[in-house]
Design an enzyme around this catalytic site. Structure first.
Site, PDB file in Angstrom:
ATOM      1  N   THR A  72      33.769  22.867  -8.465  1.00 54.70           N
ATOM      2  CA  THR A  72      34.263  22.860  -9.843  1.00 54.70           C
ATOM      3  C   THR A  72      35.770  23.051  -9.864  1.00 54.70           C
ATOM      4  OG1 THR A  72      32.173  23.690 -10.699  1.00 54.70           O
ATOM      5  CG2 THR A  72      34.117  23.999 -12.086  1.00 54.70           C
ATOM      6  N   ASN A 116      22.530  14.707  -8.335  1.00 49.94           N
ATOM      7  CA  ASN A 116      21.813  15.907  -7.895  1.00 49.94           C
ATOM      8  C   ASN A 116      20.400  15.978  -8.441  1.00 49.94           C
ATOM      9  OD1 ASN A 116      21.623  18.149 -10.220  1.00 49.94           O
ATOM     10  ND2 ASN A 116      23.465  16.948 -10.528  1.00 49.94           N
ATOM     11  N   GLN A 139      26.499  16.483  -3.062  1.00 47.17           N
ATOM     12  CA  GLN A 139      25.136  16.374  -2.559  1.00 47.17           C
ATOM     13  C   GLN A 139      25.028  15.500  -1.310  1.00 47.17           C
ATOM     14  OE1 GLN A 139      22.548  18.030  -3.509  1.00 47.17           O
ATOM     15  NE2 GLN A 139      23.309  18.950  -5.386  1.00 47.17           N
ATOM     16  N   THR A 197      45.853  33.560  -1.666  1.00 43.51           N
ATOM     17  CA  THR A 197      45.487  33.865  -0.279  1.00 43.51           C
ATOM     18  C   THR A 197      44.110  33.291   0.050  1.00 43.51           C
ATOM     19  OG1 THR A 197      46.783  35.900  -0.332  1.00 43.51           O
ATOM     20  CG2 THR A 197      45.100  35.723   1.386  1.00 43.51           C
ATOM     21  N   CYS A 286      19.395  23.966 -18.169  1.00 42.30           N
ATOM     22  CA  CYS A 286      20.821  24.166 -17.947  1.00 42.30           C
ATOM     23  C   CYS A 286      21.083  25.638 -17.696  1.00 42.30           C
ATOM     24  CB  CYS A 286      21.643  23.654 -19.124  1.00 42.30           C
ATOM     25  SG  CYS A 286      21.384  24.580 -20.646  1.00 42.30           S
TER      26      CYS A 286
END
Length: 343
Positions: A72, A116, A139, A197, A286
């Site tokens: 994402t 997916n 995927q 980092t 969902c």
């Protein structure tokens, strides 16, 4: 009592032993990868080893791999929509969106290489000259042969936990020479393309998982998974109950089976099989917990009622034929009961 059987690999794959070992070792690495002293160089070596491992699995140059917190963020790094929005039209697997950052307008094409929910694989289409192409290969990595080098894409997004790495780490693949304006700025990490980092523990696990996943793919383990998926597919969709196997005649991921069971809601199937010891998912669920029709299935021509009756069963190496057949028997028995109650 039989052990539970995990059949939701597309949601997340079990953590690989190789990834766990690499992460444990990385916990003892004290330095910051940006430091120039010996401890820092040791941390940098962990990151660069993983970068090379991911590059080998994805088919790109190590310098084209930018580590992120997941797929994402990898998509959002360019100021675009979250990766979940890439597959707005699952029949075409693409969408166009506008990027407006620092006053500049830019269009880009996002393409879901492997869906997916259904497992359907769609090769990227021809694109307009000058329009960047981003591939969602979340995927695909480790399950089917893929090479970013020959894909023609400018960008690709990858998520570690889909191929046995830890959750919370992924990568953005950026073709050499492609110019970008990073969203996260500050310390100049990841060659100035993603500040912050590096999560060397997660990155180490991702690298080890990528190497192991590629080894399994080359050894033919996913061909064995495909055979089991096909057995399950034929068993469930030929039982005379009007079950629909979504994408059966299309090129699919080797592990994915999407079924529509008329008269039996998807979330009810998930609960019934969970109680029976099997983890699967409903194509209509969902993350908010609300149930709505799958946009993927709607775009493929199914109606809302059919989409609400869909489940996804996704296998992986280690799942046995006995487990698959046991699932089939229990699912068919539960489906028969559901239909009799509805009669």
């Amino acid at each position: 009592m039989k052990a539970r059987v995990y059949l939701d690999w597309n949601a997340t794959a079990p953590l690989r032993d190789e990834a766990r070992a690499a992460m444990v070792a990385a916990m003892d690495v004290v330095g910051n990868p940006s430091s120039v002293h010996a401890e820092g160089r040791a941390a940098r070596a962990v990151v660069e080893k993983a970068r090379a491992q991911v590059a080998a699995a994805v088919g790109c140059k190590p310098a084209e791999v930018v580590f992120t917190s997941g797929a994402t963020e990898a998509a959002a790094v360019l100021g675009r929509l979250p990766v979940g929005a890439v597959e707005v039209d699952p029949t075409a697997h693409d969408c166009l969106w506008a990027q407006r950052r620092e006053g500049a307008g830019r269009r880009a094409m996002g393409w879901g290489y492997a869906n997916n929910e259904t497992g359907v694989i769609a090769e990227p289409p021809s694109r307009e000259a000058g329009v960047p192409l981003m591939l969602d290969i979340v995927q695909a990595v480790g399950k089917v042969p893929f090479s970013f080098a020959w894909s023609g894409a400018d960008l690709a997004v990858v998520s570690a936990h889909k191929f046995g790495g830890p959750k919370g780490v992924g990568a953005l693949i950026i073709r050499d020479g492609f110019e970008m304006v990073p969203v996260l700025t500050g310390g100049g990490q990841e060659m100035g393309r993603r500040a912050g980092t590096e999560n060397i523990i997660g990155i180490a696990g991702m690298g080890a998982a990528a190497e192991a996943a590629q080894r399994d793919l080359e050894a033919g383990l996913w061909e064995e998974v495909a055979e089991l998926r096909n057995i399950l597919d034929s068993t469930l969709s030929s039982a005379g109950n009007n079950t629909i196997s979504v994408g059966k005649d299309l090129r699919r991921l080797p592990n994915t089976l999407c079924l529509i069971a008329p008269g039996w809601k998807g979330e009810t199937q998930v609960m019934a099989m969970d109680l029976a010891g099997f983890a699967i998912s409903a194509g209509s669920a969902c993350s908010s917990g609300k149930v709505k029709a799958s946009r993927v299935l709607l775009a493929m021509g199914f109606d809302e009622g059919q989409a609400a009756q869909a489940i996804r069963v996704s296998l992986g190496p280690g799942v046995t034929k006995d487990e698959v057949l046991r699932f089939a028997d229990l699912w068919l028995a539960q489906y028969a009961k559901a239909l009799s109650r509805a009669a």
